[in-house]
Design a protein around this motif. Sequence first.
Motif, PDB file in Angstrom:
ATOM      1  N   UNK A 148       8.884   5.413  -5.443  1.00 38.60           N
ATOM      2  CA  UNK A 148       9.383   5.730  -4.102  1.00 38.60           C
ATOM      3  C   UNK A 148       8.915   7.113  -3.661  1.00 38.60           C
ATOM      4  N   UNK A 149       8.957   8.084  -4.579  1.00 35.38           N
ATOM      5  CA  UNK A 149       8.495   9.431  -4.254  1.00 35.38           C
ATOM      6  C   UNK A 149       7.012   9.433  -3.914  1.00 35.38           C
ATOM      7  N   UNK A 150       6.211   8.710  -4.677  1.00 40.56           N
ATOM      8  CA  UNK A 150       4.779   8.598  -4.379  1.00 40.56           C
ATOM      9  C   UNK A 150       4.586   8.024  -2.982  1.00 40.56           C
ATOM     10  N   UNK A 151       5.339   6.975  -2.654  1.00 36.86           N
ATOM     11  CA  UNK A 151       5.240   6.365  -1.328  1.00 36.86           C
ATOM     12  C   UNK A 151       5.594   7.367  -0.230  1.00 36.86           C
ATOM     13  N   UNK A 152       6.648   8.140  -0.441  1.00 33.08           N
ATOM     14  CA  UNK A 152       7.039   9.161   0.544  1.00 33.08           C
ATOM     15  C   UNK A 152       5.900  10.152   0.742  1.00 33.08           C
ATOM     16  N   UNK A 153       5.309  10.615  -0.348  1.00 29.54           N
ATOM     17  CA  UNK A 153       4.243  11.618  -0.247  1.00 29.54           C
ATOM     18  C   UNK A 153       2.982  11.054   0.381  1.00 29.54           C
ATOM     19  N   UNK A 154       2.767   9.760   0.256  1.00 27.47           N
ATOM     20  CA  UNK A 154       1.578   9.138   0.845  1.00 27.47           C
ATOM     21  C   UNK A 154       1.767   8.742   2.302  1.00 27.47           C
TER      22      UNK A 154
END
Length: 82
Positions: free
Chosen positions: A26-32
Amino acid sequence: IWLGAVVGSQVGATIGRHMDEHDRDRLVSVLETQRTSTASTWVNPDTGYNYTATPTRTYEEPDGTGPCREFTIDASIGGKTE
């Protein structure tokens, strides 16, 4: 997968210990995908921990790698805000 490993290594020690694969994804998705200064909040369905991640800056490294993002993350873990 590589980005997830980098993200995991950048999250504060206390929060990072409590994040599972769902949270890191989820954090990766937010950053992308999230615009700078736009917070994203989620609750881990297995642990009940709450997270809020906010990208704060997007930039390119001088060597051309990037884009890179700085971010803040707040978590409510076991009733305590981290």
